[in-house]
Design a protein around this motif. Structure first.
Motif, PDB file in Angstrom:
ATOM      1  N   LEU A 122       0.813  -1.220   0.000  1.00  0.00           N
ATOM      2  CA  LEU A 122       0.000   0.000   0.000  1.00  0.00           C
ATOM      3  C   LEU A 122       0.845   1.268   0.000  1.00  0.00           C
ATOM      4  CD1 LEU A 122      -2.926  -0.951   2.429  1.00  0.00           C
ATOM      5  CD2 LEU A 122      -3.090  -0.465  -0.004  1.00  0.00           C
ATOM      6  N   CYS A 123       1.797   1.353   0.931  1.00  0.00           N
ATOM      7  CA  CYS A 123       2.618   2.565   1.012  1.00  0.00           C
ATOM      8  C   CYS A 123       3.948   2.434   0.285  1.00  0.00           C
ATOM      9  CB  CYS A 123       2.860   2.942   2.471  1.00  0.00           C
ATOM     10  SG  CYS A 123       3.836   1.736   3.404  1.00  0.00           S
ATOM     11  N   PHE A 124       4.300   1.201  -0.155  1.00  0.00           N
ATOM     12  CA  PHE A 124       5.551   0.920  -0.881  1.00  0.00           C
ATOM     13  C   PHE A 124       6.774   1.339  -0.075  1.00  0.00           C
ATOM     14  CE2 PHE A 124       2.333   1.098  -4.183  1.00  0.00           C
ATOM     15  CZ  PHE A 124       2.598  -0.064  -4.880  1.00  0.00           C
ATOM     16  N   ARG A 125       6.683   1.154   1.229  1.00  0.00           N
ATOM     17  CA  ARG A 125       7.821   1.386   2.111  1.00  0.00           C
ATOM     18  C   ARG A 125       8.067   0.115   2.922  1.00  0.00           C
ATOM     19  NH1 ARG A 125       5.951   7.215   4.704  1.00  0.00           N
ATOM     20  NH2 ARG A 125       5.890   8.409   2.733  1.00  0.00           N
ATOM     21  N   THR A 126       9.228   0.069   3.575  1.00  0.00           N
ATOM     22  CA  THR A 126       9.511  -1.087   4.415  1.00  0.00           C
ATOM     23  C   THR A 126       8.465  -1.184   5.508  1.00  0.00           C
ATOM     24  OG1 THR A 126      11.879  -0.846   3.972  1.00  0.00           O
ATOM     25  CG2 THR A 126      11.238  -2.197   5.860  1.00  0.00           C
ATOM     26  N   ARG A 127       7.888  -2.361   5.656  1.00  0.00           N
ATOM     27  CA  ARG A 127       6.771  -2.545   6.568  1.00  0.00           C
ATOM     28  C   ARG A 127       7.155  -2.260   8.013  1.00  0.00           C
ATOM     29  NH1 ARG A 127       6.053  -7.304   3.560  1.00  0.00           N
ATOM     30  NH2 ARG A 127       6.963  -8.465   5.304  1.00  0.00           N
ATOM     31  N   THR A 128       6.224  -1.669   8.750  1.00  0.00           N
ATOM     32  CA  THR A 128       6.329  -1.488  10.189  1.00  0.00           C
ATOM     33  C   THR A 128       5.089  -2.106  10.829  1.00  0.00           C
ATOM     34  OG1 THR A 128       5.251   0.683  10.062  1.00  0.00           O
ATOM     35  CG2 THR A 128       7.658   0.645   9.972  1.00  0.00           C
ATOM     36  N   ASN A 129       5.285  -2.824  11.914  1.00  0.00           N
ATOM     37  CA  ASN A 129       4.177  -3.514  12.588  1.00  0.00           C
ATOM     38  C   ASN A 129       3.465  -4.439  11.598  1.00  0.00           C
ATOM     39  OD1 ASN A 129       2.313  -4.341  14.441  1.00  0.00           O
ATOM     40  ND2 ASN A 129       1.489  -2.307  14.881  1.00  0.00           N
ATOM     41  N   ASP A 130       4.194  -5.440  11.116  1.00  0.00           N
ATOM     42  CA  ASP A 130       3.681  -6.344  10.073  1.00  0.00           C
ATOM     43  C   ASP A 130       2.341  -6.953  10.471  1.00  0.00           C
ATOM     44  OD1 ASP A 130       6.108  -5.712   9.104  1.00  0.00           O
ATOM     45  OD2 ASP A 130       6.887  -7.759   8.959  1.00  0.00           O
ATOM     46  N   THR A 131       1.394  -6.899   9.522  1.00  0.00           N
ATOM     47  CA  THR A 131       0.050  -7.418   9.765  1.00  0.00           C
ATOM     48  C   THR A 131      -0.430  -8.143   8.514  1.00  0.00           C
ATOM     49  OG1 THR A 131      -0.445  -5.586  11.259  1.00  0.00           O
ATOM     50  CG2 THR A 131      -2.322  -6.842  10.401  1.00  0.00           C
ATOM     51  N   ALA A 132      -0.855  -9.405   8.690  1.00  0.00           N
ATOM     52  CA  ALA A 132      -1.351 -10.204   7.569  1.00  0.00           C
ATOM     53  C   ALA A 132      -2.876 -10.133   7.526  1.00  0.00           C
ATOM     54  CB  ALA A 132      -0.901 -11.649   7.707  1.00  0.00           C
ATOM     55  N   LEU A 133      -3.415 -10.120   6.321  1.00  0.00           N
ATOM     56  CA  LEU A 133      -4.855 -10.188   6.109  1.00  0.00           C
ATOM     57  C   LEU A 133      -5.215 -11.639   5.831  1.00  0.00           C
ATOM     58  CD1 LEU A 133      -7.534  -8.693   5.841  1.00  0.00           C
ATOM     59  CD2 LEU A 133      -7.015  -8.297   3.441  1.00  0.00           C
ATOM     60  N   SER A 134      -5.986 -12.246   6.729  1.00  0.00           N
ATOM     61  CA  SER A 134      -6.224 -13.689   6.657  1.00  0.00           C
ATOM     62  C   SER A 134      -7.016 -14.097   5.423  1.00  0.00           C
ATOM     63  CB  SER A 134      -6.962 -14.153   7.916  1.00  0.00           C
ATOM     64  OG  SER A 134      -8.222 -13.514   8.032  1.00  0.00           O
ATOM     65  N   THR A 135      -7.792 -13.207   4.824  1.00  0.00           N
ATOM     66  CA  THR A 135      -8.586 -13.572   3.649  1.00  0.00           C
ATOM     67  C   THR A 135      -7.733 -13.780   2.406  1.00  0.00           C
ATOM     68  OG1 THR A 135      -8.979 -11.218   3.238  1.00  0.00           O
ATOM     69  CG2 THR A 135     -10.664 -12.434   4.466  1.00  0.00           C
ATOM     70  N   SER A 136      -6.572 -13.125   2.347  1.00  0.00           N
ATOM     71  CA  SER A 136      -5.725 -13.256   1.160  1.00  0.00           C
ATOM     72  C   SER A 136      -4.311 -13.711   1.465  1.00  0.00           C
ATOM     73  CB  SER A 136      -5.660 -11.909   0.423  1.00  0.00           C
ATOM     74  OG  SER A 136      -5.048 -10.917   1.241  1.00  0.00           O
ATOM     75  N   GLY A 137      -3.823 -13.454   2.686  1.00  0.00           N
ATOM     76  CA  GLY A 137      -2.472 -13.853   3.048  1.00  0.00           C
ATOM     77  C   GLY A 137      -1.422 -12.790   2.830  1.00  0.00           C
ATOM     78  N   TYR A 138      -1.768 -11.672   2.230  1.00  0.00           N
ATOM     79  CA  TYR A 138      -0.790 -10.605   2.001  1.00  0.00           C
ATOM     80  C   TYR A 138      -0.512  -9.861   3.299  1.00  0.00           C
ATOM     81  CZ  TYR A 138      -1.002 -11.258  -3.044  1.00  0.00           C
ATOM     82  OH  TYR A 138      -0.896 -11.781  -4.316  1.00  0.00           O
ATOM     83  N   VAL A 139       0.715  -9.330   3.391  1.00  0.00           N
ATOM     84  CA  VAL A 139       1.179  -8.667   4.603  1.00  0.00           C
ATOM     85  C   VAL A 139       1.379  -7.184   4.307  1.00  0.00           C
ATOM     86  CG1 VAL A 139       2.907  -8.663   6.448  1.00  0.00           C
ATOM     87  CG2 VAL A 139       2.327 -10.804   5.281  1.00  0.00           C
ATOM     88  N   PHE A 140       0.914  -6.341   5.253  1.00  0.00           N
ATOM     89  CA  PHE A 140       0.968  -4.891   5.097  1.00  0.00           C
ATOM     90  C   PHE A 140       1.455  -4.263   6.399  1.00  0.00           C
ATOM     91  CE2 PHE A 140      -2.531  -6.812   2.838  1.00  0.00           C
ATOM     92  CZ  PHE A 140      -2.454  -6.305   1.553  1.00  0.00           C
ATOM     93  N   CYS A 141       1.641  -2.942   6.361  1.00  0.00           N
ATOM     94  CA  CYS A 141       1.788  -2.187   7.595  1.00  0.00           C
ATOM     95  C   CYS A 141       0.425  -2.126   8.275  1.00  0.00           C
ATOM     96  CB  CYS A 141       2.269  -0.759   7.320  1.00  0.00           C
ATOM     97  SG  CYS A 141       3.846  -0.639   6.469  1.00  0.00           S
ATOM     98  N   TYR A 142       0.414  -2.215   9.596  1.00  0.00           N
ATOM     99  CA  TYR A 142      -0.873  -2.228  10.295  1.00  0.00           C
ATOM    100  C   TYR A 142      -1.679  -0.947  10.069  1.00  0.00           C
ATOM    101  CZ  TYR A 142      -4.393  -2.605  13.916  1.00  0.00           C
ATOM    102  OH  TYR A 142      -5.597  -2.652  14.582  1.00  0.00           O
ATOM    103  N   PRO A 143      -1.095   0.254  10.218  1.00  0.00           N
ATOM    104  CA  PRO A 143      -1.914   1.457   9.968  1.00  0.00           C
ATOM    105  C   PRO A 143      -2.451   1.518   8.544  1.00  0.00           C
ATOM    106  CG  PRO A 143       0.093   2.026  11.147  1.00  0.00           C
ATOM    107  CD  PRO A 143       0.246   0.608  10.704  1.00  0.00           C
ATOM    108  N   CYS A 144      -1.664   1.077   7.563  1.00  0.00           N
ATOM    109  CA  CYS A 144      -2.106   1.138   6.162  1.00  0.00           C
ATOM    110  C   CYS A 144      -3.297   0.221   5.917  1.00  0.00           C
ATOM    111  CB  CYS A 144      -0.954   0.763   5.228  1.00  0.00           C
ATOM    112  SG  CYS A 144       0.477   1.863   5.301  1.00  0.00           S
ATOM    113  N   ILE A 145      -3.169  -1.047   6.298  1.00  0.00           N
ATOM    114  CA  ILE A 145      -4.216  -2.016   5.993  1.00  0.00           C
ATOM    115  C   ILE A 145      -5.446  -1.780   6.859  1.00  0.00           C
ATOM    116  CG2 ILE A 145      -3.282  -3.739   7.585  1.00  0.00           C
ATOM    117  CD1 ILE A 145      -5.105  -4.304   4.205  1.00  0.00           C
TER     118      ILE A 145
END
Length: 350
Positions: free
Chosen positions: A303-326
């Motif tokens: 989403l932000c195209f930066r190094t992830r902080t506070n890694d958070t996975a979305l269980s419906t798809s499995g992709y990992v994002f920054c927590y504030p972004c997702i």
């Protein structure tokens, strides 16, 4: 020593006064029904998310509607809530019992009926919403979302005040219930709950005359003396009563059935834990965006195209994002930003 604890299971001064365990049991019944209905809606939503996900999203409002129909029917016909009638109890207005104007099977006065309905249905719903709002705002502030996302200073200040004060309000709520329960246990009060006192009623056991009066409470709509409007009113009451009785009987069966299914699938899940590891790896989900738009570096947030902080996975798809972004994206769009799968914030896994 047994004689000193006899008042716990039997009334000492008033034979119509319910025991402490009876009032606790009737309160626990509705507490158990709410998660059972929510679990059934969740199973339905997981079976077909595209069609039934809204049922789980509005599960509190669906339960509110069911509870309103049940409590209105039982208060009108039995002068008791659904759970109180289930345990053979009834509500008696305290002012009528003091003046001696209440008969053995009289109905609740209109004022006490309305207050009982509000305190049985609306107040628990508002308390549940206040609890969920506190948990959501508290989590946002802990994750730094509440500070960065809150553009309005007024809302930001109100949320901070709410997070600070609500634990004390919750402690007062629980403390008041504990005080009344202890006072009722030691025969120092005739009210086991502050809500019962606010409603202006007290609980008593049903008598034989009450049960006979309940069976004869509704008149027949097919009398020659009744007008068409009166017949329609009686028919609507019959239909509402039939729906309420069907729901109450269905809930009694559904609670047992859902608990049985939960136990069954828990055992199945435990037995199949080792076999799940032998299953083939499923194909990756189809993405709605172009593959080249996804970052090649797996440590970068899509989403932000930066190094992830506070890694958070979305269980419906499995992709990992920054927590504030997702978190912000899911709250706004209700779907995965990569696959487009319907998603909720409770499906985020840190």
């Amino acid at each position: 020593m047994a004689e000193f604890g006899a008042h716990l299971t039997s009334a000492t001064t008033d034979e119509e006064r319910p025991t402490f365990f009876e009032v606790l049991a009737q309160e626990g019944l509705m507490t158990a029904i709410r998660p059972a209905i929510k679990h059934a809606l969740r199973v339905l939503a997981e079976y077909n998310p595209a069609r039934y996900s809204w049922l789980y999203r509005y599960s509190d409002e669906i339960y509110l509607t069911i509870d309103l129909v049940l409590q209105q029917h039982f208060l009108s016909t039995t002068s008791a809530s659904f759970s109180e009638n289930f345990y053979g109890l009834k509500r008696v207005a305290t002012n009528c019992s003091k003046n001696g104007t209440a008969s053995l099977h009289s109905r609740l006065p209109r004022k006490e009926h309305l207050k009982s309905l509000i305190l049985l249905v609306l107040i628990p719903y508002l308390k549940l919403k206040m609890d969920s709002l506190f948990e959501r705002w508290k989590q946002e502030w802990l994750d730094g979302i509440g500070v960065s996302q809150s553009e309005q200073k007024t809302l930001k200040k109100l949320s901070s005040i709410y997070i600070t004060l609500y634990p004390y309000l919750h402690m007062g709520w629980e403390g008041a219930h504990l005080y009344y329960q202890l006072a009722y246990l030691f025969d120092k009060s005739r009210y086991h709950s502050p809500l019962i006192r606010l409603a202006g009623v007290k609980l008593q056991h049903l008598t034989r005359e009450d049960m006979i009066a309940q069976m004869q409470s509704l008149p027949s709509p097919f009398t020659n003396e009744s007008s068409i409007s009166d017949k329609m009113k009686v028919i609507s009451k019959w239909l509402l009563g039939a729906v309420a009785i069907g729901v109450s009987n269905g809930l009694s069966v559904a609670v047992f059935f859902l608990q049985f299914l939960e136990w069954w699938y828990a055992n199945e899940s435990h037995r199949s834990t080792t076999s799940l590891t032998a299953l083939p790896v499923p194909q990756p989900p189809k993405v709605k965006s172009k593959p080249e738009s996804l970052p090649k570096d797996t440590s970068v947030c899509p989403l932000c195209f930066r190094t992830r902080t506070n890694d958070t996975a979305l269980s419906t798809s499995g992709y990992v994002f920054c927590y504030p972004c997702i978190y912000t994206y899911i709250r706004t769009h209700k779907c995965c930003p990569v696959t487009g799968y319907p998603s909720q914030t409770d499906q985020l896994v840190k």
